[in-house]
Design a protein around this motif. Structure first.
Motif, mmCIF file in Angstrom:
data_model
loop_
_atom_site.group_PDB
_atom_site.id
_atom_site.type_symbol
_atom_site.label_atom_id
_atom_site.label_comp_id
_atom_site.label_asym_id
_atom_site.label_seq_id
_atom_site.Cartn_x
_atom_site.Cartn_y
_atom_site.Cartn_z
ATOM 1 N N ASN A 177 -4.965 -0.426 -4.011
ATOM 2 C CA ASN A 177 -6.102 -1.322 -3.776
ATOM 3 C C ASN A 177 -7.450 -0.636 -4.432
ATOM 4 O O ASN A 177 -8.358 -0.643 -3.783
ATOM 5 N N TYR A 178 -7.257 -0.178 -5.418
ATOM 6 C CA TYR A 178 -8.504 0.701 -6.103
ATOM 7 C C TYR A 178 -8.684 -0.214 -7.606
ATOM 8 O O TYR A 178 -7.838 -0.603 -8.159
ATOM 9 N N ASP A 191 -12.689 3.094 -5.061
ATOM 10 C CA ASP A 191 -12.608 2.258 -3.941
ATOM 11 C C ASP A 191 -13.548 1.194 -3.540
ATOM 12 O O ASP A 191 -14.555 1.643 -3.192
ATOM 13 N N SER A 194 -15.532 0.350 -0.397
ATOM 14 C CA SER A 194 -16.627 1.429 0.215
ATOM 15 C C SER A 194 -17.922 0.927 -0.053
ATOM 16 O O SER A 194 -18.320 -0.163 -0.945
ATOM 17 N N GLY A 201 -14.514 7.455 -4.584
ATOM 18 C CA GLY A 201 -13.388 7.334 -5.586
ATOM 19 C C GLY A 201 -13.128 8.553 -6.142
ATOM 20 O O GLY A 201 -13.290 9.611 -5.626
ATOM 21 N N SER A 244 -0.955 7.679 -3.135
ATOM 22 C CA SER A 244 -1.760 7.899 -2.121
ATOM 23 C C SER A 244 -1.963 9.511 -1.736
ATOM 24 O O SER A 244 -3.067 9.897 -1.349
#
Length: 342
Positions: A177-178, A191, A194, A201, A244
């Motif tokens: 999900n980036y 990210d 955010s 990031g 991750s």
């Protein structure tokens, strides 16, 4: 807009015109036609159609409709085709608006948020259908995600401080999900959820060659990892897998001007292979084919289409030569064809 009663009358006259053309064509084919003043050629067909419907029809659609009848009199085109509309599109069309009383058209919505400043250009735009997102990246570092919620758009935007380097492409990492983007010497992982002030990031750098394009390898494994393909200015194609855990294990220090944390490129296993003799202009992964495609202006190795495993095992790849090379390509699943543009 035409009133419905006037349109119905015009449509009947148009259908009569088409029937006369078909009868005339049939007689011409059988040798029974005698040319007279009532004969219908393209000029008469064009003038009559334009008189009936006015500016609602375009010249290219009139021409295409006429050619279709002349080439195959047994096939009667639907009247919608004279307006450039096809019944196969009706499932995706929206409800009619006041501006369109006769034909159903897909309604468009303009996004008024400015995502670039003067002397800046969009270098990448990616649609993420599953999340209803649209990702854009500008050359000077503005990363933006548009999220369609209800009837409005929400924008997540961040400016990546990158000294003198330019962003050359972007894509979306569905599992992590980036948003990912490539610059001349680094890989950006943003990210987007955010806040704009922190801009969380990661930046993977330094990359030895100038990165020019990027594409996500979409696989349905639902693991906390994503794989991306990248092409550079030396003809190399890279394969980079990010998990991750990398965000935790390989962090070094934050950039002075942002909260982007640096990940050392040397700590990643990044297989690469030289597939082209010139710049890699575009790279794309096709889930339906389970293959990736890459192109270059190289006349010898212009377009490559093969499994991503070829980037690691160095077996021969399926490649095609095109004079002056290939600048763009796409795949159509319905027709099962790949189209290239040089």
């Amino acid at each position: 807009a035409l009133e419905s009663i006037d349109f119905k009358n015009a449509l009947e006259q148009f259908q009569n015109l088409v029937e006369k053309m078909i009868i005339q064509k049939t007689k011409e084919t059988s040798g029974l036609y005698t040319k007279d003043d009532d004969g219908i050629d393209y000029e008469k067909f064009y003038t009559t159609t334009r008189t009936l419907f006015g500016p609602a029809v375009k010249d290219q659609n009139i021409q295409a409709f006429f050619r279709k009848i002349m080439s195959n009199r047994d096939e009667r085109p639907g009247w919608l085709e004279i307006f450039g509309c096809f019944t196969g599109q009706s499932a995706s069309m929206s409800s009619p608006s006041k501006e369109s009383m006769v034909l159903l058209v897909s309604e468009k919505q303009q996004i008024t948020h400015s995502v670039v400043k003067r002397k800046d250009v969009i270098k990448g735009i990616v649609k993420v259908p599953l999340l209803n997102l649209t990702v854009t990246a500008s050359q000077k570092g503005v990363l933006t995600v548009f999220s369609k919620k209800r009837e409005s758009f929400f924008r997540y935007s961040f400016y990546f401080h990158q000294d003198t380097t330019w962003i050359n492409g972007c894509d979306f990492l569905p599992n992590l999900n980036y948003v990912t983007a490539v610059t001349e010497s680094s890989v950006i992982l943003w990210d987007y959820k955010s806040t704009e002030s922190t801009g969380n990031g990661f930046v993977i750098k330094p990359m030895k060659n100038c990165l020019l394009c990027v594409s996500t390898v979409t696989v349905a494994d639902n693991l906390a990892r994503d794989t991306i393909l990248m092409g550079d200015d030396k003809g190399y194609v890279y394969l980079l897998t990010i998990t991750s855990d990398d965000f935790i294990m390989k962090q070094s220090k934050a950039e002075k001007e942002s909260q982007f944390k640096v990940l050392d490129a040397e700590s990643f296993d990044i297989p690469k292979r030289k597939l082209h003799g010139d710049w890699v202009g575009k790279i794309k992964y096709f889930p339906a084919l389970k293959r990736f495609g890459s192109c270059s202006t190289d006349s010898m190795n212009s377009f490559v289409l093969d499994n991503i495993k070829r980037l690691e095992d160095h077996l021969p790849v399926k490649e095609f030569s095109v004079p002056e090379g290939v600048n763009a390509f796409t795949y159509c699943g319905k027709a099962k064809v790949i189209v290239t543009g040089g």
